[in-house]
Scaffold this active site. Structure first.
Site, PDB file in Angstrom:
ATOM      1  N   GLU A 142      -3.785  -5.875   6.585  1.00 19.77           N
ATOM      2  CA  GLU A 142      -3.009  -4.995   6.532  1.00 19.77           C
ATOM      3  C   GLU A 142      -1.676  -5.393   7.809  1.00 19.77           C
ATOM      4  OE1 GLU A 142      -4.113  -0.937   7.539  1.00 19.77           O
ATOM      5  OE2 GLU A 142      -2.428  -0.211   6.014  1.00 19.77           O
ATOM      6  N   HIS A 195      -8.270  -2.718   9.236  1.00 21.26           N
ATOM      7  CA  HIS A 195      -7.349  -2.001   9.187  1.00 21.26           C
ATOM      8  C   HIS A 195      -6.205  -2.577  10.256  1.00 21.26           C
ATOM      9  CE1 HIS A 195      -5.357   1.852  11.420  1.00 21.26           C
ATOM     10  NE2 HIS A 195      -4.757   1.732  10.400  1.00 21.26           N
ATOM     11  N   GLU A 245     -11.007   2.776   8.467  1.00 22.53           N
ATOM     12  CA  GLU A 245     -10.648   2.512  10.254  1.00 22.53           C
ATOM     13  C   GLU A 245     -10.927   3.811  11.482  1.00 22.53           C
ATOM     14  OE1 GLU A 245      -6.824   3.235   7.686  1.00 22.53           O
ATOM     15  OE2 GLU A 245      -6.387   4.500   8.899  1.00 22.53           O
ATOM     16  N   ASN A 258      -5.960   9.085   3.773  1.00 20.99           N
ATOM     17  CA  ASN A 258      -6.221   9.370   4.562  1.00 20.99           C
ATOM     18  C   ASN A 258      -6.930  10.611   4.897  1.00 20.99           C
ATOM     19  OD1 ASN A 258      -3.679   7.283   5.336  1.00 20.99           O
ATOM     20  ND2 ASN A 258      -4.774   7.129   6.909  1.00 20.99           N
ATOM     21  N   ASP A 306     -12.472  -1.288  12.026  1.00 20.16           N
ATOM     22  CA  ASP A 306     -10.626  -1.605  12.823  1.00 20.16           C
ATOM     23  C   ASP A 306     -11.665  -1.909  14.160  1.00 20.16           C
ATOM     24  OD1 ASP A 306      -8.840  -1.771  14.315  1.00 20.16           O
ATOM     25  OD2 ASP A 306      -7.388  -0.258  13.541  1.00 20.16           O
ATOM     26  N   LYS A 313       0.628  -1.730   0.453  1.00 25.13           N
ATOM     27  CA  LYS A 313      -0.065   0.461  -0.013  1.00 25.13           C
ATOM     28  C   LYS A 313       1.126   1.317   0.291  1.00 25.13           C
ATOM     29  CE  LYS A 313      -3.782   1.160   3.430  1.00 25.13           C
ATOM     30  NZ  LYS A 313      -4.350   0.526   4.050  1.00 25.13           N
ATOM     31  N   ASP A 348      -3.775   5.060  -0.114  1.00 26.68           N
ATOM     32  CA  ASP A 348      -4.807   5.827   0.623  1.00 26.68           C
ATOM     33  C   ASP A 348      -3.700   7.193   0.865  1.00 26.68           C
ATOM     34  OD1 ASP A 348      -4.962   5.598   3.017  1.00 26.68           O
ATOM     35  OD2 ASP A 348      -4.354   3.823   4.424  1.00 26.68           O
ATOM     36  N   LYS A 354       0.550   5.326   0.554  1.00 21.45           N
ATOM     37  CA  LYS A 354       0.328   7.045   0.887  1.00 21.45           C
ATOM     38  C   LYS A 354       0.127   7.099  -0.540  1.00 21.45           C
ATOM     39  CE  LYS A 354      -0.936   4.982   5.092  1.00 21.45           C
ATOM     40  NZ  LYS A 354      -2.266   5.064   4.824  1.00 21.45           N
ATOM     41  N   GLU A 369      -8.190   3.991  -1.012  1.00 22.83           N
ATOM     42  CA  GLU A 369      -9.070   4.098   0.602  1.00 22.83           C
ATOM     43  C   GLU A 369      -8.982   5.485   1.282  1.00 22.83           C
ATOM     44  OE1 GLU A 369      -6.632   1.296   2.760  1.00 22.83           O
ATOM     45  OE2 GLU A 369      -6.227   3.009   5.033  1.00 22.83           O
TER      46      GLU A 369
END
Ligand code: 0YR
Ligand code: MG
Length: 370
Positions: free
Chosen positions: A327, A305, A255, A205, A278, A172, A203, A174, A229
């Site tokens: 993950e 997560h 998450e 975030n 999560d 993954k 991801d 970022k 994500e």
């Protein structure tokens, strides 16, 4: 079996190379504020939440565990975990002030410790208690090669090592950095370096606006990305639905979602493709299973997560048919009695009784901040 005492702990474990960043968070330590639940049999259950190691806030969590929920647990049989979850969540004064947030993280840590006790009491690993099988394959994908604060060359060489030497088939990256073109360059470089077979997850975030997400995430399909994500604000069901209708890359999220009800809204709207609860954010194993069952009935895969650094989650994955991909981030590996192990890109079947959440003695000696 009766609960006799709740003993808090706060572990602050250093992250990889002294500091990592995604688009929204920069951290040097991962926090695990939690609780040891003691019983009259001498058996102890362990559960913890997952934080960015802000000590004053971690103390709010452990205070909530011990002082708000604790008195409601003394004398109770920890094996009646589903009844206790209802008692603590819905039939307590805490419900009025906290259906999410710190109280929910505290309840999650308690619930995990109760499931840990329930499994230890039967002498079995939690996955077995939950009806799972050692024959199941749980694949790991690795996030620890793709941090946003690492230069492109480091990301490429780390991902190459994870694939070529450590046996992962998925990594993954970022995204959501200051320059969207740079995001795309990084994804493109990793795709070129790793070849077409490796799966690449991305991801953001929660960083982008809807229009930024349509623009940038819309181009991720050029690099055959498995999912984007948390593209936009964590809570926005309608926004994710609009994005899902505008781009080809599937959407993963969860998450940051606190409740099963909120998950249901995302699922029913068609705003999520990979469901990522999560166990330390929804309130424990109990609520996680509710989310996983809902996903299963809607034909949505669950890819938890790793907020608990894969300890409880691996048990849930070996037990739940919707959860086959998990993950991996190694930050708690050195501090657990039975850390998650991965071989050739798959989780090894945990065999110790319990939920895998017992910290080791070194953790209590060296990184406990209580
Ligand atoms: C920093 N995984 C994540 C790091 C990671 C976060 O908070 O923990 O990037 O948990 O988004 O999918
Ligand atoms: Mg994430």
């Amino acid at each position: 079996m009766k609960i006799t005492r709740l003993e808090p702990f706060i572990l602050h474990a250093p992250v990889t190379r002294g500091g990592i960043a995604d688009s929204t968070h920069s951290i040097t330590h991962w926090g695990a504020p939690g609780v040891a639940i003691h019983t009259d049999t001498g058996m102890i259950g362990y559960g913890f939440s997952g934080t960015h190691a802000h000590l004053a806030t971690d103390r709010l969590i452990t205070d909530c565990i011990v002082h708000s929920y604790g008195p409601l647990l003394l004398g109770e049989d920890p094996r009646e975990v589903r009844r206790l979850w209802e008692k603590l969540y819905k039939h307590s004064p805490i419900y009025w002030v906290g259906r999410a947030g710190i109280t929910h993280l505290a309840l999650g840590a308690i619930d995990i410790a109760l499931w840990d006790l329930k499994a230890k009491d039967t002498g079995a690993p939690l996955w077995k208690l939950l009806g799972g099988s050692a024959a199941k394959k749980v694949e790991a994908y690795n996030t620890d090669g793709g941090w946003l604060n690492w230069p492109l060359e480091t990301v490429v060489s780390d991902c190459r090592r994870l694939i070529e030497e450590e046996g992962y088939r998925a990594v993954k990256l970022k995204v959501g950095g200051a320059d969207p073109k740079e995001d795309l360059r990084r994804v493109e470089a990793v795709r070129k370096a790793l070849g077409p077979e490796v799966r690449i997850m991305t991801d953001a975030n929660g960083r982008w606006t809807l229009s930024q997400a349509i623009e940038t995430a819309g181009r991720l399909a050029d690099f055959d990305v498995t999912w984007i994500e948390e593209p936009i604000n964590f809570d926005d069901v309608q926004g994710h639905l609009r994005l899902a209708e505008a781009i080809r890359t599937p959407i993963a999220l969860g998450e940051q979602i606190y409740t099963a009800t909120h998950f249901r809204e995302f699922m029913d709207a068609g705003a999520v493709h990979y469901v990522q609860p999560d166990v330390v954010r929804v309130a424990g194993v109990t609520e996680f299973l509710e989310v996983a069952d809902m996903a299963q009935s809607r034909n949505l895969p669950v890819a938890p997560h790793v907020g608990d650094m894969a300890q409880v989650h691996q048990h849930i994955c070996f037990a739940h048919p919707a959860a086959n991909l998990l993950e991996y981030i190694p930050w708690l590996r050195d501090w657990m009695e039975d850390p998650a192990r991965i071989e050739s890109g798959y989780y090894c079947v945990p065999d110790a009784p319990g939920a895998g959440t017992t910290p080791n003695l070194r953790a209590f000696r060296e990184i406990n901040r209580i």
